[in-house]
Design a protein around this motif. Sequence first.
Motif, short mmCIF file in Angstrom:
data_model
loop_
_atom_site.label_atom_id
_atom_site.label_comp_id
_atom_site.label_asym_id
_atom_site.label_seq_id
_atom_site.Cartn_x
_atom_site.Cartn_y
_atom_site.Cartn_z
N PHE A 236 9.44 28.06 21.81
CA PHE A 236 8.43 27.56 20.89
C PHE A 236 9.15 27.03 19.65
O PHE A 236 10.03 27.71 19.11
N SER A 237 8.79 25.84 19.20
CA SER A 237 9.38 25.32 17.96
C SER A 237 8.45 24.33 17.29
O SER A 237 7.56 23.75 17.92
N LEU A 238 8.64 24.15 15.98
CA LEU A 238 7.93 23.16 15.19
C LEU A 238 8.93 22.45 14.28
O LEU A 238 9.86 23.08 13.77
N GLY A 239 8.72 21.15 14.10
CA GLY A 239 9.61 20.39 13.23
C GLY A 239 8.86 19.36 12.43
O GLY A 239 7.77 18.93 12.80
N ALA A 240 9.45 18.95 11.32
CA ALA A 240 8.87 17.91 10.47
C ALA A 240 9.99 17.02 9.97
O ALA A 240 11.15 17.44 9.90
N GLY A 241 9.65 15.78 9.63
CA GLY A 241 10.67 14.86 9.15
C GLY A 241 10.11 13.49 8.83
O GLY A 241 8.95 13.36 8.43
N TYR A 242 10.92 12.48 9.08
CA TYR A 242 10.64 11.11 8.65
C TYR A 242 10.84 10.14 9.82
O TYR A 242 11.71 10.34 10.66
N ALA A 243 10.02 9.10 9.84
CA ALA A 243 10.22 8.00 10.80
C ALA A 243 9.96 6.67 10.10
O ALA A 243 9.00 6.55 9.32
N ARG A 244 10.81 5.70 10.36
CA ARG A 244 10.62 4.33 9.89
C ARG A 244 10.04 3.54 11.06
O ARG A 244 10.59 3.57 12.17
N ILE A 245 8.94 2.85 10.82
CA ILE A 245 8.23 2.14 11.89
C ILE A 245 8.28 0.65 11.59
O ILE A 245 7.88 0.20 10.51
N ASN A 246 8.77 -0.15 12.54
CA ASN A 246 8.75 -1.61 12.46
C ASN A 246 7.78 -2.11 13.53
O ASN A 246 7.96 -1.84 14.71
N TYR A 247 6.76 -2.87 13.12
CA TYR A 247 5.68 -3.18 14.06
C TYR A 247 5.20 -4.62 13.96
O TYR A 247 5.35 -5.28 12.94
N ASP A 248 4.58 -5.08 15.04
CA ASP A 248 3.75 -6.27 15.08
C ASP A 248 2.31 -5.80 15.26
O ASP A 248 2.04 -4.88 16.03
N LYS A 249 1.38 -6.44 14.55
CA LYS A 249 -0.02 -6.02 14.55
C LYS A 249 -0.88 -7.05 15.26
O LYS A 249 -0.73 -8.25 15.03
N PHE B 198 -0.50 10.64 8.22
CA PHE B 198 0.75 10.81 7.46
C PHE B 198 1.54 9.52 7.24
O PHE B 198 2.67 9.58 6.80
N VAL B 199 1.00 8.34 7.58
CA VAL B 199 1.71 7.09 7.31
C VAL B 199 1.56 6.76 5.84
O VAL B 199 0.45 6.71 5.30
N LEU B 200 2.69 6.52 5.16
CA LEU B 200 2.67 6.43 3.70
C LEU B 200 2.38 5.04 3.14
O LEU B 200 2.02 4.91 1.98
N GLU B 201 2.57 3.99 3.95
CA GLU B 201 2.30 2.66 3.43
C GLU B 201 1.77 1.77 4.53
O GLU B 201 1.90 2.05 5.71
N ASN B 202 1.14 0.67 4.15
CA ASN B 202 0.58 -0.30 5.09
C ASN B 202 -0.43 0.32 6.04
O ASN B 202 -0.59 -0.11 7.16
N GLY C 164 5.17 -5.87 9.99
CA GLY C 164 5.56 -5.14 8.79
C GLY C 164 6.30 -3.86 9.11
O GLY C 164 6.73 -3.63 10.24
N ASN C 165 6.42 -3.02 8.10
CA ASN C 165 7.10 -1.74 8.21
C ASN C 165 6.22 -0.67 7.60
O ASN C 165 5.40 -0.95 6.73
N ALA C 166 6.40 0.54 8.07
CA ALA C 166 5.68 1.66 7.50
C ALA C 166 6.56 2.89 7.53
O ALA C 166 7.48 2.99 8.36
N ASN C 167 6.31 3.80 6.62
CA ASN C 167 7.02 5.07 6.58
C ASN C 167 6.08 6.19 6.99
O ASN C 167 4.92 6.23 6.59
N TYR C 168 6.61 7.11 7.78
CA TYR C 168 5.85 8.26 8.24
C TYR C 168 6.58 9.53 7.81
O TYR C 168 7.79 9.65 8.00
#
Length: 201
Positions: free
Chosen positions: A156-169, A117-121, A182-186
């Motif tokens: 019991f629960s389920l959730g969905a949403g968004y995360a902004r990831i800032n990383y070193d590779k 589910f990571v949208l970029e990079n 870089g950065n990635a969107n999830y």
Amino acid sequence: MIRKIVITIGLVLTIGFAATAQQVALKHNLAYDAILTPNLSLEFAMGKKLTLDTQVGWNAFIFNLDVAESNYSETKWAHWMAQPELRYWFCDVFNGWFLGLHGHVGQMNVGGIDIPFVLENKDSIMKDHRYEGWFYGGGLSVGYQWVLSTRSSLEFSLGAGYARINYDKFPCQRCGTKVDEGNANYVGPTKATISYVFFFK
């Protein structure tokens, strides 16, 4: 990293002990255990329809780093995460269906895992690298709590949403010089609970 976790847990406990007039629940999420992450949560009643849940998880396990050993694994899943959630209950608090609005923040050191589910990079060799960094975001959830007794419940629960990831590779999971940042969107699942709930009254 350890200091930040201790401070977060300390703040949660302080709020809990200060809320002496409120109903307070101590919870453990078995779904979080499934990804090898010890966790605890306190949830506070804030009236007849609202509660505040405060889940914290921390995985600091060290995998075998000796490449000469037969059980060597490149997989690394070290992280911590705090995920507060404001919940609206359709019946009474801690009983029946609820909707939740949650935020999350954390730090990770992950290698050998192809995260969906990571949208970029994201590339086909994501699992062949190690990523260190921070993430933050939020989402929505829906859940249900079954009352077992005056002192316990199952949730019991389920959730969905968004995360902004800032990383070193890094080029490998156990060593190496940083090769990129870089950065990635999830966008995808952000919460799942199968929790045992114990009530303080």
